[in-house]
Design a protein around this motif. Structure first.
Motif, PDB file in Angstrom:
ATOM      1  N   ARG A   2       6.118  -7.248   4.541  1.00 26.54           N
ATOM      2  CA  ARG A   2       6.599  -8.190   3.539  1.00 26.54           C
ATOM      3  C   ARG A   2       6.287  -9.620   3.945  1.00 26.54           C
ATOM      4  NH1 ARG A   2      12.533 -10.618   2.012  1.00 26.54           N
ATOM      5  NH2 ARG A   2      11.731 -11.936   0.342  1.00 26.54           N
ATOM      6  N   VAL A   3       6.534  -9.942   5.210  1.00 25.82           N
ATOM      7  CA  VAL A   3       6.273 -11.301   5.682  1.00 25.82           C
ATOM      8  C   VAL A   3       4.790 -11.637   5.553  1.00 25.82           C
ATOM      9  CG1 VAL A   3       6.249 -12.772   7.736  1.00 25.82           C
ATOM     10  CG2 VAL A   3       8.274 -11.407   7.202  1.00 25.82           C
ATOM     11  N   VAL A  58       1.558 -16.887  10.029  1.00 25.99           N
ATOM     12  CA  VAL A  58       2.382 -15.815  10.584  1.00 25.99           C
ATOM     13  C   VAL A  58       1.793 -15.355  11.910  1.00 25.99           C
ATOM     14  CG1 VAL A  58       3.237 -13.454  10.241  1.00 25.99           C
ATOM     15  CG2 VAL A  58       3.126 -15.042   8.307  1.00 25.99           C
ATOM     16  N   LEU A  59       2.662 -15.161  12.896  1.00 24.07           N
ATOM     17  CA  LEU A  59       2.267 -14.616  14.197  1.00 24.07           C
ATOM     18  C   LEU A  59       3.017 -13.306  14.368  1.00 24.07           C
ATOM     19  CD1 LEU A  59       0.576 -15.597  16.724  1.00 24.07           C
ATOM     20  CD2 LEU A  59       2.774 -16.195  17.727  1.00 24.07           C
ATOM     21  N   GLY A  69      12.775 -15.162   1.478  1.00 22.86           N
ATOM     22  CA  GLY A  69      11.659 -15.560   0.636  1.00 22.86           C
ATOM     23  C   GLY A  69      11.444 -17.055   0.644  1.00 22.86           C
ATOM     24  N   ALA A  70      12.535 -17.804   0.642  1.00 24.59           N
ATOM     25  CA  ALA A  70      12.420 -19.270   0.680  1.00 24.59           C
ATOM     26  C   ALA A  70      11.825 -19.736   2.002  1.00 24.59           C
ATOM     27  CB  ALA A  70      13.789 -19.902   0.453  1.00 24.59           C
ATOM     28  N   MET A  71      12.177 -19.065   3.107  1.00 24.43           N
ATOM     29  CA  MET A  71      11.567 -19.398   4.392  1.00 24.43           C
ATOM     30  C   MET A  71      10.056 -19.160   4.350  1.00 24.43           C
ATOM     31  SD  MET A  71      14.201 -17.862   7.276  1.00 24.43           S
ATOM     32  CE  MET A  71      13.170 -18.361   8.657  1.00 24.43           C
ATOM     33  N   LEU A  72       9.652 -18.032   3.762  1.00 23.53           N
ATOM     34  CA  LEU A  72       8.230 -17.682   3.737  1.00 23.53           C
ATOM     35  C   LEU A  72       7.419 -18.634   2.870  1.00 23.53           C
ATOM     36  CD1 LEU A  72       8.490 -13.786   3.424  1.00 23.53           C
ATOM     37  CD2 LEU A  72       8.310 -15.176   5.489  1.00 23.53           C
ATOM     38  N   ARG A  73       8.083 -19.287   1.921  1.00 24.18           N
ATOM     39  CA  ARG A  73       7.381 -20.216   1.035  1.00 24.18           C
ATOM     40  C   ARG A  73       7.505 -21.668   1.478  1.00 24.18           C
ATOM     41  NH1 ARG A  73       9.918 -16.571  -2.517  1.00 24.18           N
ATOM     42  NH2 ARG A  73      11.654 -18.027  -2.844  1.00 24.18           N
ATOM     43  N   VAL A 110       7.498 -16.092  12.673  1.00 23.23           N
ATOM     44  CA  VAL A 110       7.334 -14.975  13.597  1.00 23.23           C
ATOM     45  C   VAL A 110       8.269 -13.858  13.144  1.00 23.23           C
ATOM     46  CG1 VAL A 110       7.462 -14.181  15.979  1.00 23.23           C
ATOM     47  CG2 VAL A 110       6.814 -16.555  15.488  1.00 23.23           C
ATOM     48  N   PRO A 111       7.735 -12.746  12.599  1.00 21.50           N
ATOM     49  CA  PRO A 111       8.595 -11.609  12.268  1.00 21.50           C
ATOM     50  C   PRO A 111       8.661 -10.623  13.429  1.00 21.50           C
ATOM     51  CG  PRO A 111       6.424 -11.295  11.295  1.00 21.50           C
ATOM     52  CD  PRO A 111       6.365 -12.568  12.095  1.00 21.50           C
TER      53      PRO A 111
END
Length: 438
Positions: free
Chosen positions: A235-236, A244-245, A212-216, A225-226
Protein backbone atom coordinates in the motif's frame (compact mmCIF):
# COMPACT_ATOMS: atom_id res chain seq x y z
CA UNK A 1 3.94 6.36 35.52
CA UNK A 2 4.34 6.59 31.78
CA UNK A 3 0.75 7.62 31.11
CA UNK A 4 1.29 10.83 33.11
CA UNK A 5 4.18 11.95 30.91
CA UNK A 6 3.67 15.10 28.90
CA UNK A 7 3.30 15.00 25.14
CA UNK A 8 5.12 17.46 22.93
CA UNK A 9 3.34 20.77 22.19
CA UNK A 10 2.32 19.75 18.68
CA UNK A 11 1.08 16.36 19.86
CA UNK A 12 -0.90 17.84 22.71
CA UNK A 13 -2.61 20.13 20.23
CA UNK A 14 -3.17 17.28 17.86
CA UNK A 15 -4.74 15.12 20.57
CA UNK A 16 -7.13 17.83 21.68
CA UNK A 17 -7.75 19.02 18.15
CA UNK A 18 -8.72 15.55 17.01
CA UNK A 19 -11.53 15.67 19.58
CA UNK A 20 -12.65 19.29 19.36
CA UNK A 21 -12.27 20.58 15.81
CA UNK A 22 -13.02 19.56 12.28
CA UNK A 23 -9.49 19.29 10.90
CA UNK A 24 -8.98 16.75 8.18
CA UNK A 25 -6.26 14.08 8.41
CA UNK A 26 -4.27 16.16 5.92
CA UNK A 27 -4.43 19.17 8.21
CA UNK A 28 -3.35 17.07 11.19
CA UNK A 29 -0.36 15.68 9.28
CA UNK A 30 0.55 19.18 8.12
CA UNK A 31 0.56 20.46 11.71
CA UNK A 32 2.71 17.61 12.98
CA UNK A 33 5.08 17.72 10.03
CA UNK A 34 5.61 21.46 10.29
CA UNK A 35 6.33 21.13 14.00
CA UNK A 36 8.76 18.32 13.22
CA UNK A 37 10.50 20.32 10.51
CA UNK A 38 10.95 23.22 12.90
CA UNK A 39 12.40 20.87 15.52
CA UNK A 40 14.68 19.30 12.91
CA UNK A 41 16.30 22.64 12.14
CA UNK A 42 17.19 22.95 15.82
CA UNK A 43 18.29 19.33 15.99
CA UNK A 44 20.63 19.86 13.03
CA UNK A 45 22.54 22.40 15.11
CA UNK A 46 23.13 20.01 18.01
CA UNK A 47 26.61 18.55 18.41
CA UNK A 48 27.35 14.82 18.41
CA UNK A 49 27.80 14.99 22.17
CA UNK A 50 24.48 16.79 22.67
CA UNK A 51 22.55 14.21 20.66
CA UNK A 52 24.29 11.34 22.42
CA UNK A 53 23.46 12.84 25.81
CA UNK A 54 19.78 13.14 24.85
CA UNK A 55 19.69 9.50 23.75
CA UNK A 56 21.32 8.25 26.93
CA UNK A 57 18.66 10.19 28.83
CA UNK A 58 15.97 8.52 26.71
CA UNK A 59 17.42 5.07 27.46
CA UNK A 60 17.38 5.84 31.17
CA UNK A 61 13.75 6.93 30.88
CA UNK A 62 12.81 3.64 29.23
CA UNK A 63 14.28 1.80 32.21
CA UNK A 64 12.58 4.11 34.70
CA UNK A 65 9.18 3.51 33.12
CA UNK A 66 9.69 -0.19 32.39
CA UNK A 67 6.81 -1.29 34.61
CA UNK A 68 4.29 0.92 32.86
CA UNK A 69 5.57 -0.03 29.39
CA UNK A 70 5.26 -3.74 30.19
CA UNK A 71 1.78 -3.24 31.64
CA UNK A 72 0.64 -1.44 28.50
CA UNK A 73 2.23 -4.14 26.34
CA UNK A 74 0.31 -6.79 28.26
CA UNK A 75 -2.91 -5.05 27.18
CA UNK A 76 -1.85 -5.24 23.55
CA UNK A 77 -0.86 -8.90 23.80
CA UNK A 78 -4.15 -9.82 25.46
CA UNK A 79 -6.08 -7.97 22.76
CA UNK A 80 -4.00 -9.64 20.07
CA UNK A 81 -4.73 -13.08 21.48
CA UNK A 82 -8.43 -12.27 21.63
CA UNK A 83 -8.33 -11.04 18.03
CA UNK A 84 -6.60 -14.17 16.76
CA UNK A 85 -3.15 -12.82 15.93
CA UNK A 86 -0.77 -15.54 14.75
CA UNK A 87 2.00 -16.82 16.95
CA UNK A 88 4.56 -15.00 14.81
CA UNK A 89 2.68 -11.70 15.18
CA UNK A 90 2.34 -12.16 18.92
CA UNK A 91 6.07 -12.88 19.17
CA UNK A 92 6.81 -9.61 17.39
CA UNK A 93 4.41 -7.76 19.67
CA UNK A 94 5.36 -9.21 23.06
CA UNK A 95 7.79 -7.42 25.40
CA UNK A 96 9.40 -8.81 28.53
CA UNK A 97 12.05 -7.36 30.86
CA UNK A 98 14.88 -8.75 28.75
CA UNK A 99 13.48 -7.33 25.50
CA UNK A 100 12.82 -3.99 27.13
CA UNK A 101 16.37 -3.87 28.45
CA UNK A 102 17.62 -4.75 24.97
CA UNK A 103 15.55 -1.84 23.63
CA UNK A 104 17.12 0.59 26.08
CA UNK A 105 20.59 -0.82 25.36
CA UNK A 106 20.02 -0.36 21.62
CA UNK A 107 19.26 3.32 22.20
CA UNK A 108 22.49 3.63 24.18
CA UNK A 109 24.37 1.82 21.42
CA UNK A 110 23.14 4.34 18.87
CA UNK A 111 24.33 7.14 21.17
CA UNK A 112 27.81 5.65 21.04
CA UNK A 113 28.03 5.35 17.27
CA UNK A 114 29.99 7.78 15.09
CA UNK A 115 27.69 10.53 13.88
CA UNK A 116 27.71 10.66 10.06
CA UNK A 117 26.34 14.20 9.89
CA UNK A 118 28.99 16.58 8.64
CA UNK A 119 31.23 13.78 7.39
CA UNK A 120 33.15 14.67 4.22
CA UNK A 121 32.45 12.01 1.58
CA UNK A 122 35.02 13.34 -0.89
CA UNK A 123 36.90 16.50 -1.79
CA UNK A 124 38.44 17.56 -5.09
CA UNK A 125 39.71 20.60 -6.98
CA UNK A 126 38.57 21.11 -10.60
CA UNK A 127 40.48 22.97 -13.37
CA UNK A 128 38.69 26.24 -12.59
CA UNK A 129 40.32 26.20 -9.16
CA UNK A 130 37.03 25.56 -7.37
CA UNK A 131 37.24 23.17 -4.44
CA UNK A 132 34.28 20.78 -4.31
CA UNK A 133 33.25 19.07 -1.10
CA UNK A 134 30.46 16.52 -0.66
CA UNK A 135 29.28 16.52 2.95
CA UNK A 136 26.67 14.34 4.69
CA UNK A 137 23.54 16.07 5.98
CA UNK A 138 20.25 14.78 7.50
CA UNK A 139 17.43 13.87 5.14
CA UNK A 140 15.01 16.02 7.15
CA UNK A 141 11.52 14.87 8.15
CA UNK A 142 11.01 11.10 8.07
CA UNK A 143 7.68 9.31 8.35
CA UNK A 144 7.80 5.75 9.70
CA UNK A 145 4.77 3.47 9.37
CA UNK A 146 5.09 0.13 11.14
CA UNK A 147 3.23 -2.85 12.52
CA UNK A 148 3.48 -5.12 15.55
CA UNK A 149 6.99 -4.51 16.81
CA UNK A 150 6.91 -1.86 19.56
CA UNK A 151 10.72 -1.78 19.68
CA UNK A 152 10.57 0.09 16.35
CA UNK A 153 9.28 3.11 18.28
CA UNK A 154 12.53 3.33 20.24
CA UNK A 155 14.86 2.21 17.44
CA UNK A 156 13.43 4.65 14.92
CA UNK A 157 13.44 7.52 17.39
CA UNK A 158 17.08 6.90 18.32
CA UNK A 159 18.34 6.52 14.76
CA UNK A 160 16.47 9.53 13.46
CA UNK A 161 17.58 11.77 16.29
CA UNK A 162 21.25 10.74 16.14
CA UNK A 163 21.31 11.34 12.38
CA UNK A 164 19.77 14.78 12.83
CA UNK A 165 16.34 13.90 11.45
CA UNK A 166 12.89 14.53 12.88
CA UNK A 167 10.44 11.62 12.81
CA UNK A 168 6.70 11.16 12.66
CA UNK A 169 5.88 7.63 13.85
CA UNK A 170 2.69 5.73 13.09
CA UNK A 171 2.54 2.33 14.76
CA UNK A 172 -0.03 -0.39 14.21
CA UNK A 173 -3.26 -0.57 16.17
CA UNK A 174 -2.22 -3.96 17.61
CA UNK A 175 0.60 -2.22 19.56
CA UNK A 176 -1.09 1.10 20.30
CA UNK A 177 -0.73 0.98 24.09
CA UNK A 178 2.88 -0.20 23.94
CA UNK A 179 3.86 2.45 21.39
CA UNK A 180 2.29 5.27 23.37
CA UNK A 181 4.04 4.22 26.58
CA UNK A 182 7.42 3.81 24.85
CA UNK A 183 7.08 7.11 23.03
CA UNK A 184 6.07 8.93 26.22
CA UNK A 185 9.13 7.58 28.04
CA UNK A 186 11.41 8.39 25.11
CA UNK A 187 9.98 11.90 24.74
CA UNK A 188 10.48 12.61 28.44
CA UNK A 189 14.07 11.43 28.30
CA UNK A 190 14.93 13.28 25.09
CA UNK A 191 13.50 16.55 26.40
CA UNK A 192 15.37 16.14 29.69
CA UNK A 193 18.52 15.58 27.65
CA UNK A 194 18.07 18.80 25.71
CA UNK A 195 16.52 17.63 22.42
CA UNK A 196 13.66 19.67 20.89
CA UNK A 197 10.31 18.33 22.05
CA UNK A 198 8.82 17.81 18.59
CA UNK A 199 11.81 16.04 17.06
CA UNK A 200 10.14 12.64 17.60
CA UNK A 201 6.34 12.55 17.37
CA UNK A 202 3.85 9.69 17.48
CA UNK A 203 0.76 10.06 15.32
CA UNK A 204 -2.05 10.42 17.90
CA UNK A 205 -4.69 8.58 15.88
CA UNK A 206 -5.14 5.14 14.36
CA UNK A 207 -7.31 6.56 11.57
CA UNK A 208 -6.16 4.92 8.32
CA UNK A 209 -6.89 8.17 6.49
CA UNK A 210 -4.06 9.77 8.45
CA UNK A 211 -1.69 7.20 6.92
CA UNK A 212 -2.92 8.23 3.48
CA UNK A 213 -2.27 11.85 4.38
CA UNK A 214 1.29 10.97 5.40
CA UNK A 215 1.87 9.22 2.06
CA UNK A 216 0.65 12.29 0.18
CA UNK A 217 2.61 14.81 2.25
CA UNK A 218 5.22 15.67 -0.39
CA UNK A 219 7.11 18.76 0.66
CA UNK A 220 6.31 18.16 4.32
CA UNK A 221 7.70 14.64 4.78
CA UNK A 222 10.96 13.87 2.98
CA UNK A 223 10.97 10.05 3.16
CA UNK A 224 8.61 7.26 4.25
CA UNK A 225 9.89 4.03 5.80
CA UNK A 226 7.30 1.22 6.09
CA UNK A 227 8.02 -1.73 8.37
CA UNK A 228 5.47 -4.51 8.42
CA UNK A 229 3.70 -7.11 6.37
CA UNK A 230 3.39 -7.31 2.63
CA UNK A 231 0.00 -5.61 2.59
CA UNK A 232 1.30 -2.54 4.40
CA UNK A 233 4.40 -2.19 2.26
CA UNK A 234 2.46 -2.72 -0.98
CA UNK A 235 0.00 0.00 0.00
CA UNK A 236 2.77 2.43 0.91
CA UNK A 237 4.69 1.79 -2.30
CA UNK A 238 1.54 2.11 -4.42
CA UNK A 239 0.10 5.25 -2.80
CA UNK A 240 3.12 7.26 -1.68
CA UNK A 241 3.92 10.60 -3.26
CA UNK A 242 6.96 10.73 -0.99
CA UNK A 243 10.14 8.68 -1.59
CA UNK A 244 9.91 5.23 0.07
CA UNK A 245 12.69 3.15 1.62
CA UNK A 246 11.51 -0.44 2.13
CA UNK A 247 11.57 -4.13 1.44
CA UNK A 248 8.45 -6.01 0.43
CA UNK A 249 9.19 -9.65 1.34
CA UNK A 250 11.93 -11.50 3.16
CA UNK A 251 12.11 -14.62 1.00
CA UNK A 252 15.57 -15.66 2.15
CA UNK A 253 17.42 -18.69 0.77
CA UNK A 254 20.17 -20.90 2.15
CA UNK A 255 22.02 -22.98 -0.43
CA UNK A 256 23.94 -25.98 0.91
CA UNK A 257 26.71 -26.52 -1.63
CA UNK A 258 28.18 -29.96 -2.31
CA UNK A 259 31.36 -28.95 -0.42
CA UNK A 260 29.56 -27.81 2.73
CA UNK A 261 30.66 -29.16 6.09
CA UNK A 262 27.70 -31.36 7.15
CA UNK A 263 27.66 -30.33 10.81
CA UNK A 264 28.01 -26.63 9.92
CA UNK A 265 25.23 -26.92 7.36
CA UNK A 266 22.90 -28.61 9.83
CA UNK A 267 23.58 -26.03 12.55
CA UNK A 268 23.13 -23.05 10.24
CA UNK A 269 19.97 -24.41 8.60
CA UNK A 270 18.32 -25.01 11.98
CA UNK A 271 19.27 -21.57 13.22
CA UNK A 272 18.32 -19.77 10.00
CA UNK A 273 14.80 -21.17 10.16
CA UNK A 274 13.98 -21.95 13.77
CA UNK A 275 15.73 -19.32 15.92
CA UNK A 276 12.91 -16.83 15.29
CA UNK A 277 10.55 -17.69 12.48
CA UNK A 278 8.74 -14.35 12.48
CA UNK A 279 11.60 -12.06 11.44
CA UNK A 280 12.34 -10.95 7.89
CA UNK A 281 15.78 -12.61 7.94
CA UNK A 282 14.37 -16.07 8.64
CA UNK A 283 15.18 -18.64 5.93
CA UNK A 284 12.11 -19.47 3.87
CA UNK A 285 13.70 -21.77 1.24
CA UNK A 286 16.45 -24.37 1.68
CA UNK A 287 18.32 -25.42 -1.46
CA UNK A 288 20.22 -28.69 -1.17
CA UNK A 289 22.88 -29.59 -3.71
CA UNK A 290 22.21 -32.99 -5.24
CA UNK A 291 25.86 -33.89 -4.62
CA UNK A 292 25.80 -32.94 -0.93
CA UNK A 293 26.06 -36.21 1.02
CA UNK A 294 24.20 -35.31 4.22
CA UNK A 295 20.92 -33.75 3.07
CA UNK A 296 18.90 -36.34 4.99
CA UNK A 297 20.44 -35.29 8.29
CA UNK A 298 19.52 -31.63 7.73
CA UNK A 299 15.98 -32.55 6.69
CA UNK A 300 15.56 -34.83 9.70
CA UNK A 301 16.81 -32.19 12.12
CA UNK A 302 14.36 -29.59 10.79
CA UNK A 303 11.42 -31.99 10.89
CA UNK A 304 12.34 -33.15 14.39
CA UNK A 305 12.45 -29.51 15.50
CA UNK A 306 8.79 -29.13 14.50
CA UNK A 307 9.18 -27.48 11.11
CA UNK A 308 6.79 -28.40 8.30
CA UNK A 309 8.71 -29.00 5.07
CA UNK A 310 7.22 -28.49 1.63
CA UNK A 311 9.43 -29.87 -1.11
CA UNK A 312 9.86 -30.74 -4.74
CA UNK A 313 9.85 -34.40 -5.79
CA UNK A 314 13.57 -34.86 -5.17
CA UNK A 315 13.31 -33.34 -1.69
CA UNK A 316 10.30 -35.53 -0.89
CA UNK A 317 12.38 -38.57 -1.72
CA UNK A 318 14.69 -37.69 1.18
CA UNK A 319 11.99 -38.09 3.84
CA UNK A 320 8.35 -39.20 3.60
CA UNK A 321 7.30 -36.50 6.05
CA UNK A 322 7.94 -33.77 3.45
CA UNK A 323 4.70 -32.64 1.82
CA UNK A 324 4.52 -31.50 -1.82
CA UNK A 325 5.30 -27.85 -2.48
CA UNK A 326 2.93 -25.82 -4.64
CA UNK A 327 4.12 -23.30 -7.21
CA UNK A 328 3.27 -20.51 -4.76
CA UNK A 329 5.45 -21.90 -1.97
CA UNK A 330 8.67 -20.77 -3.65
CA UNK A 331 7.40 -17.17 -3.52
CA UNK A 332 5.98 -17.20 0.00
CA UNK A 333 7.34 -15.53 3.12
CA UNK A 334 5.94 -17.88 5.74
CA UNK A 335 7.13 -16.17 8.94
CA UNK A 336 6.21 -19.46 10.58
CA UNK A 337 7.53 -22.97 11.16
CA UNK A 338 7.13 -23.82 7.46
CA UNK A 339 9.99 -24.18 4.99
CA UNK A 340 10.26 -24.82 1.25
CA UNK A 341 12.95 -27.31 0.22
CA UNK A 342 14.37 -28.05 -3.24
CA UNK A 343 17.22 -30.22 -4.49
CA UNK A 344 19.34 -28.50 -7.17
CA UNK A 345 22.08 -29.65 -9.54
CA UNK A 346 24.98 -27.41 -8.59
CA UNK A 347 25.60 -23.75 -7.93
CA UNK A 348 24.26 -22.49 -11.26
CA UNK A 349 20.91 -24.15 -10.65
CA UNK A 350 20.85 -22.75 -7.11
CA UNK A 351 21.55 -19.22 -8.31
CA UNK A 352 18.95 -19.58 -11.07
CA UNK A 353 16.35 -20.59 -8.46
CA UNK A 354 17.32 -17.62 -6.28
CA UNK A 355 17.13 -15.22 -9.24
CA UNK A 356 13.57 -16.41 -9.94
CA UNK A 357 12.24 -16.45 -6.40
CA UNK A 358 14.37 -14.35 -4.05
CA UNK A 359 12.95 -11.05 -2.84
CA UNK A 360 16.45 -9.58 -2.87
CA UNK A 361 16.66 -9.48 0.93
CA UNK A 362 19.21 -12.06 2.16
CA UNK A 363 20.61 -15.22 0.57
CA UNK A 364 23.38 -17.48 1.87
CA UNK A 365 25.70 -20.23 0.68
CA UNK A 366 27.20 -22.89 2.95
CA UNK A 367 30.42 -24.28 1.50
CA UNK A 368 34.11 -24.96 2.14
CA UNK A 369 34.84 -24.17 -1.51
CA UNK A 370 36.07 -20.58 -1.63
CA UNK A 371 35.71 -20.34 -5.39
CA UNK A 372 32.05 -21.32 -5.17
CA UNK A 373 31.54 -18.86 -2.33
CA UNK A 374 33.15 -16.05 -4.31
CA UNK A 375 30.87 -16.74 -7.28
CA UNK A 376 27.78 -16.75 -5.07
CA UNK A 377 28.74 -13.51 -3.32
CA UNK A 378 29.46 -11.79 -6.63
CA UNK A 379 26.55 -13.07 -8.71
CA UNK A 380 23.56 -13.23 -6.37
CA UNK A 381 21.87 -9.83 -6.60
CA UNK A 382 20.45 -9.38 -3.11
CA UNK A 383 20.89 -6.61 -0.58
CA UNK A 384 22.71 -9.06 1.72
CA UNK A 385 24.65 -12.16 0.60
CA UNK A 386 26.31 -14.45 3.12
CA UNK A 387 28.88 -17.23 3.24
CA UNK A 388 28.78 -19.83 6.03
CA UNK A 389 26.41 -17.82 8.22
CA UNK A 390 22.77 -17.91 9.26
CA UNK A 391 20.43 -15.48 7.47
CA UNK A 392 19.16 -14.53 10.94
CA UNK A 393 22.21 -12.24 11.11
CA UNK A 394 20.48 -9.91 8.62
CA UNK A 395 20.04 -7.26 11.27
CA UNK A 396 21.43 -3.78 11.78
CA UNK A 397 22.46 -4.49 15.35
CA UNK A 398 24.42 -7.56 14.27
CA UNK A 399 26.06 -5.49 11.54
CA UNK A 400 27.42 -3.10 14.16
CA UNK A 401 24.96 -0.36 13.23
CA UNK A 402 23.47 -0.14 16.72
CA UNK A 403 19.94 -0.61 15.42
CA UNK A 404 18.15 -0.36 12.10
CA UNK A 405 15.21 1.59 10.82
CA UNK A 406 14.54 -1.14 8.28
CA UNK A 407 16.10 -3.22 5.54
CA UNK A 408 16.00 -1.84 2.01
CA UNK A 409 16.08 -4.08 -1.05
CA UNK A 410 15.94 -1.37 -3.71
CA UNK A 411 18.94 -0.06 -5.61
CA UNK A 412 18.73 3.64 -4.85
CA UNK A 413 20.12 5.57 -1.88
CA UNK A 414 20.57 2.78 0.70
CA UNK A 415 20.50 -1.02 0.62
CA UNK A 416 20.43 -3.67 3.33
CA UNK A 417 20.11 -2.63 6.99
CA UNK A 418 19.49 1.12 7.10
CA UNK A 419 20.90 2.94 10.11
CA UNK A 420 22.60 6.28 10.66
CA UNK A 421 24.42 6.62 7.34
CA UNK A 422 21.34 5.48 5.42
CA UNK A 423 19.37 8.30 7.03
CA UNK A 424 21.61 10.96 5.54
CA UNK A 425 21.94 12.52 2.13
CA UNK A 426 24.62 14.97 1.03
CA UNK A 427 25.11 18.41 -0.35
CA UNK A 428 27.84 19.94 -2.48
CA UNK A 429 29.86 22.75 -0.99
CA UNK A 430 31.71 24.79 -3.60
CA UNK A 431 34.67 26.84 -2.34
CA UNK A 432 35.98 29.52 -4.64
CA UNK A 433 38.54 32.30 -4.67
CA UNK A 434 36.77 34.81 -6.87
CA UNK A 435 36.06 32.66 -9.96
CA UNK A 436 33.63 33.99 -12.57
CA UNK A 437 32.69 31.47 -15.27
CA UNK A 438 33.86 32.51 -18.77
Amino acid sequence: MAQTLQSSPAQSAAHSGARTDSRTPAQLIEQLALAGRSAQRKLALMSDEDKARALRSAAASLRTHAGEILAQNAKDVAAGQANGLTGAMLDRLRLDPARLEAMAAAVENVAGLPDPVGQVIDRSTVPSGLELVRRRIPIGMIGIIYESRPNVTADAAALCLMSGNAALLRGGSEAVHSNRAIHAAMAEGLAAGGAPADAIQLLPTQDREAVGAMLRAAGLIDMIVPRGGKGLVERVQADARVPVLAHLDGICHTYVHQAADPEMARTIALNAKMRRTGICGAMETLLLDAAFPASGEIIGALLDAGCELRGDARAQALDPRIVPASANDWDTEYLDTILSVAVVDGIDAAMDHIARHSSGHTDAIITADQQAADRFLAEVDSAIVMHNASTQYADGGEFGLGAEIGIATGRLHARGPVALEGLTTYKWQVLGSGQARP
